[in-house]
Enzyme design. Sequence first.
Site, PDB file in Angstrom:
ATOM      1  N   GLY A  43       0.844  -1.190   0.000  1.00 12.77           N
ATOM      2  CA  GLY A  43       0.000   0.000   0.000  1.00 12.77           C
ATOM      3  C   GLY A  43       0.877   1.236   0.000  1.00 12.77           C
ATOM      4  CG  LEU A  44      -0.742   5.251  -0.400  1.00  7.07           C
ATOM      5  CD1 LEU A  44      -1.570   6.428   0.082  1.00  7.07           C
ATOM      6  CD2 LEU A  44      -0.021   5.613  -1.693  1.00  7.07           C
ATOM      7  CB  ALA A  45       2.851   2.460   4.704  1.00  5.36           C
ATOM      8  NE  ARG A 338     -12.700  10.544   8.397  1.00  2.00           N
ATOM      9  CZ  ARG A 338     -11.833   9.930   7.606  1.00  2.00           C
ATOM     10  NH1 ARG A 338     -11.189   8.863   8.044  1.00  2.00           N
ATOM     11  NH2 ARG A 338     -11.604  10.382   6.386  1.00  2.00           N
ATOM     12  NE  ARG A 442      -7.204   7.582   9.274  1.00  2.00           N
ATOM     13  CZ  ARG A 442      -7.925   8.019   8.238  1.00  2.00           C
ATOM     14  NH1 ARG A 442      -7.742   9.236   7.761  1.00  2.00           N
ATOM     15  NH2 ARG A 442      -8.842   7.246   7.686  1.00  2.00           N
TER      16      ARG A 442
END
Length: 646
Positions: A43-45, A338, A442
């Site tokens: 993934g992005l990481a 959120r 988050r």
Amino acid sequence: MTKIDSKIPQGPLERKWTNYKDHQKLVNPANKRRLDVIVVGTGLAGASAAASLGELGFNVLNFCIQDSPRRAHSIAAQGGINAAKNYQNDGDSVYRLFYDTLKGGDYRAREANVYRLAEVANSIIDQCVAQGVPFAREYGGLLDNRSFGGAQVSRTFYAKGQTGQQLLLGAYSALSRQVNQGSVKLYTRYEMLDLVIIDGRARGIIARNLVTGKVERFSAHAVVIGTGGYGNTFFLSTNAMGSNGSAVLQCYKKGAYFANPCFAQIHPTCIPIHGEFQSKLTLMSESLRNDGRIWVPKKKEDAEAIRAGKLKPTQLKEEDRDYYLERRYPAFGNLVPRDVASRAAKERCDAGFGVGSGLAVYLDFSDSIKRLGMKTVEERYGNLFQMYEKIVDENPYETPMMIYPAIHYTMGGIWVDYELMTSIPGLFSIGEANFSDHGANRLGASALMQGLADGYFVLPYTIQNYLSDQIGVPRFSTDLPEFQQAENEINEKIAKLMSINGKRSVDSIHKELGHIMWDYVGMGRTKESLETALKKLKEVKKEFWSNVRIPGEPNTLNVELEKALRVADFLEIGYLMALDGLNRNESCGGHFREEYQTPDGEALRDDEHYSYAACWKYIGEDQDPELIKEPLDYEFVQRQQRNYKA
């Protein structure tokens, strides 16, 4: 008593990362070629870390369960990525991004980690622009920004409603370059099943080839886990079906602390559940809260009429609509964080004002269409509107969207220090797989920010500090007894699962687990509900290991076996989440204990007793883990009761 060393550098907050880099140990280019690093996840990481380490000259082995890194779940992120470039000239700064993130996480994250995240975020945008990521631009040519929850400035960079996809393609292109040059070896359709430790250090993994079924061994000087979160413990979530917490749990069982497992995020803008046979939920980007207004009917009789199909939402007059977020939180309105938005939606629905099945609220764009025009709204959100219409079969330009909260992101994960190293030397964790940057909640558009920060700009520095004294360590043979033992344990586990030959499918047990988690460890938790969950989780675990049925053979492609191995781990993660939630007698962020709330229904923290990261240490099978506390001492910020009303 076990003590935790988070390795936070000395000095002023804004100098800590610079001071660290100025004094860290380095590995020269010739020596980098002698060192192997395993990166699990693309993934992005994972992709950004593998690409960056390969570019530096390390030999990288990169693993993913998908048939291509491009199918990693990061591709599903829609709304954007945060950075304090202040192109809007609306008062943003690195400090403000830091403070908003710390406050959004309800003051349950490390100051130093969060400031570093805010500090390197600007470099991420420059990196991605250089890679060709097609961020939206405003009339003057600068990159455009939009607002996200928990902030009063516009700092979110975006590419329509496909930001995750475009960022992942950028990271994938960087990764592909290193694969082509030979510095990264890519293993697709492989799943990590265990961590191998030699003399107290992480030295390799055991992985299963998902196509052939073969269990294989891989060695390295260091191991990096970038496998995402564990939201699918709840069965229904916004995560991809293959997303799982198995790598994280295997590291935990080998000695890595599992930190804050109860901190799971409920996302407020999800398409509501629409059937008993649904296998996942679909997220509608938080960016929609920029221009969409959230409301329910003011009168219960109107809500009942809408639910009965006797009244359409478009027929309800303005004065009969309750824009409850704007009413309760006038300073932030629809852009509260959120956790706050999710609880407010639940409260309205529980009180009888919900629409649809009763578990939904409206997200309405009629005002924005009048103000901006249909074309502008379509340019900003068109693909999201298309997706909604395909799933719900209603035109959101004409009829308000229906949304309801759903499990999304997990803030808990493997405990890491400032260097992103776990409690096991040589084992690092990045992105959503670790616990480090978000605290108890988050903020939107910060997941992409953390994943790329860790992979591009943090790990490439910190891992050298560890590897600098490993240059003289020869490569490890996978014939060593530690590898043999780990492989034997995996094969025994697989054989045990295959031999049960019970009557229940893996999915039926996973669904039962999901109901327990949502009903007792979901948006609202109590001491009684968590104790009930712990009891029921023990029962369903027993049922799984005595009555699951896995068709097929282990030594070949077997999707049911893949799912069974993951569900076995979800059962243990669910127990950890409930145990952690029961231990934390306060409400903070995504952890809402109904016994601990303010008179107006907001989360009530207990900073005197619970200002710590809860680190759980594995003791043994069927034993409750040991709790180790990392104090969260705030040196630069004063904790306050979160206030999004003024």
